[in-house]
Scaffold this active site. Structure first.
Site: not given
Ligand code: ASP
Length: 344
Positions: A210, A238-240, A261
């Site tokens: 990310t 899915r939403v992060g 991240t």
């Molecule tokens: N934080 C991001 C998510 O959960 C993934 C990542 O940081 O690599 O969508």
């Protein structure tokens, strides 16, 4: 009451120190723009050629951001957007071009941006055809009365506002496709349900890339932004945390700017970016310390892996991570660039 508050604060902080969970990341003064690229390959695993590429993209992103900010009317928002666009255009990171796949073999991207002066914010989630989701987040912020758009609605706004629209195949990359195939194979071999602990173990760093940026412009205004393909093998829809204001991104001139991240579900539950900023804003905790308190002191014991970059209202850049090496870089007012890949 005040004494009790100070005592509790000191006790909490001492607890962290006593448990030696400080990440002791260096603090860089006079920073105008800082970026992260999530968790890249381990220092031991990264090939010299790959390392060169990461460094080159970081430098390009920082220069693009700094140039955008040094225009007469350039702002921290311009810096954040320009820097993230460069990283989105690179297949190296899990954002834009290099986004990971959902378990259905699609690329669904999330991004957000926030301005510290006004607390205005914009984000998009689950987008599939917008070349630069960070620009779509900015368009949401500046040209709609809303904060968060999902899927088709976000894509319609981006199209209407003249952003670059691409075929979903633009986001197909060999490396990410192979990661998905490997994961599918693993899942096939396994029987039974995947527990949360299991799925977390599976959030392997190779799939974390990310990107994010924090900036401070000549007027002292802060901004933050984050862009991602999410977690590899995520369920469709899915939403992060990345598009959730207060979880993956937050900026407030009175506290600081944060981009995160890591394992998004934890970052949402712990409202990580907001928690860090308000510790600085209301409690007067130094931002790097506030970041450690949340990332190392709260998230790690809970099992949430990840990290943040932070930029204070005075331009102090730092990071905090509770797992090995976040890729990050910054540029100072004097134009000096520092790149840190993993544990340097
Ligand atoms: N934080 C991001 C998510 O959960 C993934 C990542 O940081 O690599 O969508």
């Amino acid at each position: 009451m005040r004494t009790g508050f100070i005592a509790a604060t000191v006790a909490a902080w001492m607890g962290i120190v006593a448990g030696s969970v400080l990440s002791a990341e260096p603090i860089v003064d006079g920073v105008v723009l800082g970026v992260h690229g999530g968790f890249g390959p381990n220092r031991e695993e990264i090939k010299p050629e790959e390392e060169k590429q990461f460094r080159a993209v970081f430098e390009q992103a920082l220069r693009a951001g700094r140039d955008a900010m040094s225009k007469p009317d350039g702002t921290s928002l311009d810096g954040v957007e320009a820097a993230i666009r460069v990283m989105e255009d690179s297949p190296l990171f899990n954002a834009g071009r290099g986004a990971v796949f959902t378990r259905d073999g699609k690329n669904e991207m999330d991004a957000s941006i926030m301005e510290g002066k006004s607390l205005r914010a914009g984000s998009v989630a689950g987008v599939t055809i917008i070349k630069n989701p960070i620009s779509a987040a900015r368009v949401v912020m500046e040209r709609t009365p809303h904060v968060l758009f999902v899927g088709r609605g976000a894509e319609l706004v981006a199209t209407r506002e003249g952003l670059d629209i691409v075929d979903p195949s633009y986001f197909w990359t060999e490396r990410r496709w192979k990661q998905l195939q490997d994961r599918l194979l693993e899942e096939q071999k396994k029987s039974g349900k995947t527990s949360e602990a299991d799925s977390q173990r599976k959030l392997r760093r190779a799939e974390w890339g990310t990107v994010g940026a924090v900036a401070r412009d000549k007027n002292g205004n802060l901004a933050a932004g984050t862009s991602t393909g999410g977690t590899s093998f995520k369920m469709s829809g899915r939403v992060g945390d990345s598009p959730i204001i207060g979880a993956g991104t937050y900026a407030d001139n009175e506290g600081g700017a944060v981009s995160a991240t890591g394992h998004g579900e934890y970052f949402i539950r712990y409202a990580v970016a907001h928690d860090i900023v308000v510790r600085a804003k209301y409690r007067g905790t130094a931002l790097p310390q506030a970041a450690d308190e949340v990332i190392v002191g709260r998230l790690k014991p809970a099992g949430g892996e990840g990290g943040v970059i932070v930029l204070s209202p005075k331009g102090q850049f730092s990071s905090s991570s509770n797992t090995d090496g976040m890729y990050r870089a910054c540029i100072s007012t004097d134009g000096k660039i520092r790149v840190v890949l993993d544990r340097e």
